[in-house]
Structure formats: C-alpha cells, structure tokens
Design a protein around this motif. Structure first.
Motif: not given
Length: 358
Positions: A237-238, A243-250
């Motif tokens: 997940v890290k 890679r995605i950054g803040n575009r897709l919060p987890v």
C-alpha cells in the motif's frame, strides 16, 4: 543439561505388522478354541494333531492371502479363478487333516447307545468331521479374502489421497506462479510511470519493491504468520500510495488483534488489494480506498471498498479474484467465505477465513 541418547530401536515395518495382526486374529478365532476345548476335555496324547491342524489353518490363510489372491485379483474372471484355486486348496487341506485325524475303520468302534450299524456310524463320524473342517477352512479362506480386499482398498485409497495431495500442491504452485508475474508487471508499470515524473520517488519505489519481491518470490512455505502477511500488504500500500499520491486517498486498517502468530496462506490478500488500486477512480473527488484486514477469535476478515469508473467487469478482472477463489477452495474449503458486489460504481470485497485449524 545433556539429553540422553535416543535408543535406536528398529520399528516394525508395515508388512511385518500386518503379518503379526493376521496371525493374532487366526490364533484367537481358529486355534485358541481348539486348544481350550482339548484342555477342558483333558484330551492327552493328541496335542501334536491339534497343533498340526492349526498350522494347516494358518497355511491356508497365508497361501490364499499372499499367493492365490495376488495371482487372481488383476486377471480376467478373477472371481472364478479365485474360487477354483481355493477349491483345490480346500481339497488338499481336507486330505491332510483327514490323514492326521481320521483313524482306519478298524480302530473305530460303535458306541453302545448307537442303534445303527458300525459302518453307518463310521460314515457319520467321517461326514461330521469333514463338514466341520470344511466349514472352518471356508471361514479361513473368507477371512483372508476379506482382509486382503480390505488392505487393497486401504492401499488404493491412500494412493488416491496422495495423488490428490500432489495434484493440489502442483495446482497451488501453478496459481502462485501465475500470481507472481501478474503482481510484478503491474508494479513495474507503476514504477516506470514514476521515473520521468520523480526519479527520487521511483528510486524509493524500487527499494520498496525489492522487499516485496523478496517476500513474493522466496516465501515458499504453505503458511506464514498473519503479522508477516499484514506487513507485506502494508508495504504494498505504501508503494502504491507513493505512485498515486493524493489523487486516491487510502484508509488503511491492519489489525491482527493480538493473533500475530496465527498462520495464513501467503499472498492471500494481494489480489483484491491490487484490484482496488488498479480499478480505483482517481478522477473522482474523495473516492478513497478503504482497506481493512482485522482478526478476531481466529477469524480474519478482509474488507476492501473502492470507487470505480463504471467498469462492470471488475469482478472478473484478469487472474485476480478467480485465482483467489480457487486458492481459497483448495486451501481452506468451507472455512473461507468470499463475496464481492458492485453497486453504484462502488465495489465492495469481503473475505472471511477461519484460521483456527490452519
């Protein structure tokens, strides 16, 4: 403190153990009653005859068990062959017993209470004796056939179970080999996209990937501690968040619930977690991914929720969930329950596994 040296006592081989069990059964069923009867009637001077007859019973059993049945069982018309062979064995055995036990006619006298002739009495004695011995030999043959067929059935069942275990292991290895390149290629594509945008981030991602691959490629044990599997998911997940950054919060929740030492099959959660990032809708505001893997009372539950871009084929994407469903069936059977649902572009995956006996 030094441990005492172990004694090297040779164990009985299965063949000798079978032989001993059979011999014990023969003694209890066929030999012991005659011995007890001879002792209770104070029959003296004929012990050798009694033991000779017992040896004939034993010989009939083992000749039938190791020779006749083995020779007939895999042949055509094996029942007829078995019956004819045992008929010959019966005749030979009766002749031997008659030679040992039946005295010449001149040595037999008619008892006073018998009203018939002496010839009739002798014939009746002979017929009764031969009928009894025929019955005993037939019972001996039946016992040997029953034990042999039972042993063969157990042997065939054991071989079948071993073959199924080998096939199951090969299928699991095949599924894992499919999973590894699937996981690797998707991750490499993610890092490749980062190289041009952020070389430092890509470098960190390669380092993160190396630890993941070490787990994926070299974890060959059938089970791993739950804590180890959760660490792997956390690292993955890290890597994806990098890679995605803040575009897709987890929203991540990994809690073994104090059951860190419970064992679980490796790489069991990676498919649904990977699908969540693969199909997550990065263009939708606040479309976060929820990943929750918790354990309570030896029941581990994986809940994953992510928004999609209206892709109705997500439930059957790639190797993914089909591969996972097959692995769960092979490893856990009814102890694993997996469900997935797509509604209003929200995909919900839920998996529960009972680890109490794994």
């Amino acid at each position: 403190m030094n441990k005492p040296a172990a004694t090297n006592t040779p164990a009985l081989s299965p063949r000798w153990l079978t032989f001993a069990i059979h011999l014990l059964c023969l003694i209890i069923i066929f030999i012991l009653p005659d011995v007890v009867l001879s002792k209770s009637l104070n029959i003296t001077g004929q012990s050798w005859r009694m033991y000779s007859k017992s040896l004939i019973y034993v010989a009939v059993f083992y000749i039938n068990y190791y020779l006749i049945i083995e020779h007939c069982i895999n042949k055509s018309k094996w029942v007829l062959r078995l019956a004819v062979s045992n008929l010959i064995l019966l005749i030979i055995s009766l002749l031997l017993i008659a030679f040992i036990f039946i005295p010449p006619s001149g040595h037999m006298s008619k008892p006073p209470h018998y009203s018939g002739s002496a010839e009739e009495y002798i014939m009746l004695r002979h017929a009764t004796f031969l009928l009894r011995e025929t019955t005993m030999i037939i019972l001996t043959v039946g016992l040997s056939v029953a034990m042999k067929l039972s042993d063969n059935w157990i042997k065939i069942t054991r071989q079948h179970d071993q073959m199924l275990a080998i096939q199951r292991k090969e299928e699991l290895e095949s599924l894992k080999r499919q999973l590894n390149p699937h996981f690797l290629f998707n991750t490499l594509n993610s890092i490749y996209a980062q190289i041009a945008l952020s070389p430092n981030s890509a470098q960190n991602a390669v380092h993160q990937l190396s630890s993941l691959l070490r787990y994926v490629l070299y974890e060959n044990a059938p089970s791993v501690p739950l804590s180890k599997e959760l660490d792997f998911i956390n690292n993955y997940v890290k890597l994806m968040s990098m890679r995605i950054g803040n575009r897709l919060p987890v929203k991540l929740n990994l809690d073994p619930g104090g059951h860190d030492n419970l064992h679980i099959a490796p790489l069991i959660f990676i498919c649904p977690v990977e699908n969540a990032f693969k199909h997550g809708n990065t263009g939708m505001p606040d479309a976060e991914i929820t990943i929750s893997i918790t354990c309570s009372n030896t029941i581990v539950e994986c809940l994953i929720i992510n928004h999609t871009a209206g892709n109705e084929n997500i439930k059957n994407s790639g190797i993914g969930l089909g591969n996972l469903q097959r692995r769960l069936q092979l490893i856990y059977g009814e102890r694993a329950k997996m469900t997935s649902q797509l509604s209003d572009n929200i995909f919900v995956f839920n998996l529960k596994i009972d680890l109490s006996s794994f």
